[in-house]
Write an enzyme that holds these catalytic residues in place. Structure first.
Site, mmCIF file in Angstrom:
data_model
loop_
_atom_site.group_PDB
_atom_site.id
_atom_site.type_symbol
_atom_site.label_atom_id
_atom_site.label_comp_id
_atom_site.label_asym_id
_atom_site.label_seq_id
_atom_site.Cartn_x
_atom_site.Cartn_y
_atom_site.Cartn_z
ATOM 1 N N LYS A 56 0.894 -1.259 0.073
ATOM 2 C CA LYS A 56 0.166 0.023 -0.156
ATOM 3 C C LYS A 56 0.842 1.032 0.053
ATOM 4 C CE LYS A 56 -4.194 -1.869 2.139
ATOM 5 N NZ LYS A 56 -5.305 -1.624 3.033
ATOM 6 N N GLY A 119 -0.823 -1.353 7.661
ATOM 7 C CA GLY A 119 -1.454 -0.740 6.481
ATOM 8 C C GLY A 119 -2.794 -0.024 6.451
#
Length: 404
Positions: A56, A119
């Site tokens: 990410k 994340g």
């Protein structure tokens, strides 16, 4: 390719199924090593991607344009290929805000604890900020606020788990003990396999409103689809698809007195629902190579109950099943979380005069009325629904009507 989910190790994912219901386009699982990701993105041979751990943040510099939201959060989970240039955004934010609204507990001006700093945590914090939350504390293993000093935050009213603790196959784990959070008003667990983690089961037991991560998964997918296709989809699609997924993956666990018809009803119900049928007693016999009475003679009830819990733990970690338990499954308190973790529990009732005792060691050991009185409180408290078993077909139809 058209669209897909980019990650390192994806395993089973609901994403292709969700996106097929959103817009019907082709959606693939794309596993890439860290060394392959940059090359794959530079080739731009896709129309859109969702991005999951551990990429990410890595994909951030590969995008030509990034939304203000994604820049604020510092990570991207959605990439749209718009004529050769890549646009990055973050839809986890929208997914978590959907969870907040769906549960219906206001977070405004309330202290919130976010468990984990991985994340998705930045998106959760941003959503809490925009919903007007008060103090927002991130608790991680090595941060200033960690699990060794979490007691200083027992006054939190909102608790969000973004860690993988409790996720399959690590069912039964939890990042924190919910008990000391005496002022807690809402618990969100972003995990959706199992449907009810240990944290959520604890919240249920304490009467705290709580929610699993399945609706967030669908809500963020809806927003991703809108970004991919540059369209607007009705909000109702989220609940429609979430409900469909939940019905598909949920287990139905049958509990009740020995001889009340759990196996017969369970087999018929599984066929009607298109689910796998599992009988816990049969699984024990298969594993031990011995019939139940012989196991009781050799190991006693204590040995049998230990084996029962082990088999039950393995079976109920799986999803999409109808599970018939033994009549004495409620004798072991920890089995409650096992049968409840992935779906509904049905207490199948039957007149004691109609119960058979042949081949049932416990039922032969003392009067059925005594056994029933010992177990009735557990049967009732463990179950979501109670159904009288008079005829198999009628019972199956009634259970079907009760399921989500």
């Amino acid at each position: 390719m058209e669209y897909g989910l980019l990650g390192e190790k994806l395993g089973h994912s609901f994403s292709p199924q969700i996106h097929s219901q959103l817009a019907g386009y082709s959606y693939e699982l794309v596993e890439k090593t860290p060394q392959e990701v940059e090359v794959f993105l530079k080739e731009r041979e896709f129309q859109g991607l969702n991005v999951t751990i551990p990429y990410k943040k890595k994909v951030f510099d590969c995008c030509d344009q990034v939304s203000e939201l994604a820049r604020r959060i510092g990570s991207i989970n959605t990439i749209a290929n718009r004529g050769g240039w890549l646009y990055g955004d973050n839809t986890d934010y929208y997914g978590f805000r959907y969870m907040i609204h769906r549960l219906g507990v206001s977070v405004a001006e309330k202290k919130a604890v976010v468990l984990g700093n991985g994340g998705v945590a930045p998106a959760v914090r941003a959503a809490l900020e925009d919903e007007g939350a008060g103090e927002i504390v991130t608790v991680s293993r090595r941060g200033e606020n960690n699990y060794n000093n979490i007691s200083r935050h027992y006054d939190a009213k909102i608790l969000v788990n973004t860690t993988p603790l409790g996720m399959y196959p690590g069912n039964g784990e939890a990042a924190v003990d919910l008990g000391p959070f005496k002022q807690c008003e809402a618990v969100y667990d972003l995990i959706y396999n199992p449907l009810k983690t240990k944290l959520l089961l604890s919240a249920e037991k304490l009467g705290i409103p709580c929610m699993d991560g399945l609706s967030m998964l669908v809500a963020q997918a809806k927003k991703s689809c809108e970004i991919f296709q540059q369209i607007s989809l009705p909000e109702e699609k989220v609940e429609e698809i979430t409900g469909c997924l939940r019905r598909k993956v949920s287990n139905v666990c049958l509990i009740g007195m020995p001889g009340c018809g759990k196996t017969t009803v369970g087999e018929r119900l599984a066929a009607r629902l298109g689910k796998k049928f599992v009988d816990i007693d049969r699984e024990i016999v298969k594993r031990m190579g011995k019939e139940i009475p012989e196991i009781f003679r050799e190991s006693g009830e204590t040995g049998f109950r230990k084996m029962e819990s082990e088999v039950l733990s393995e079976v109920t970690k799986q999803t999409g099943q109808v599970v018939a338990t033994g009549g004495g499954v409620v004798v072991t308190p920890k089995n409650c979380e096992l049968v409840r973790q992935n779906g509904e529990v049905i207490f199948l009732k039957r007149d004691l005069r109609e119960l058979t005792v042949a081949g049932r060691p416990v039922s032969q050991s003392r009067p059925l009325e005594q056994i029933y009185e010992e177990r009735i409180d557990a049967y009732r408290s463990w179950s979501d629904f109670q159904v009288e078993n008079r005829t198999v077909e009628k019972t199956v139809r009634e259970i079907e009507s009760l399921l989500v």
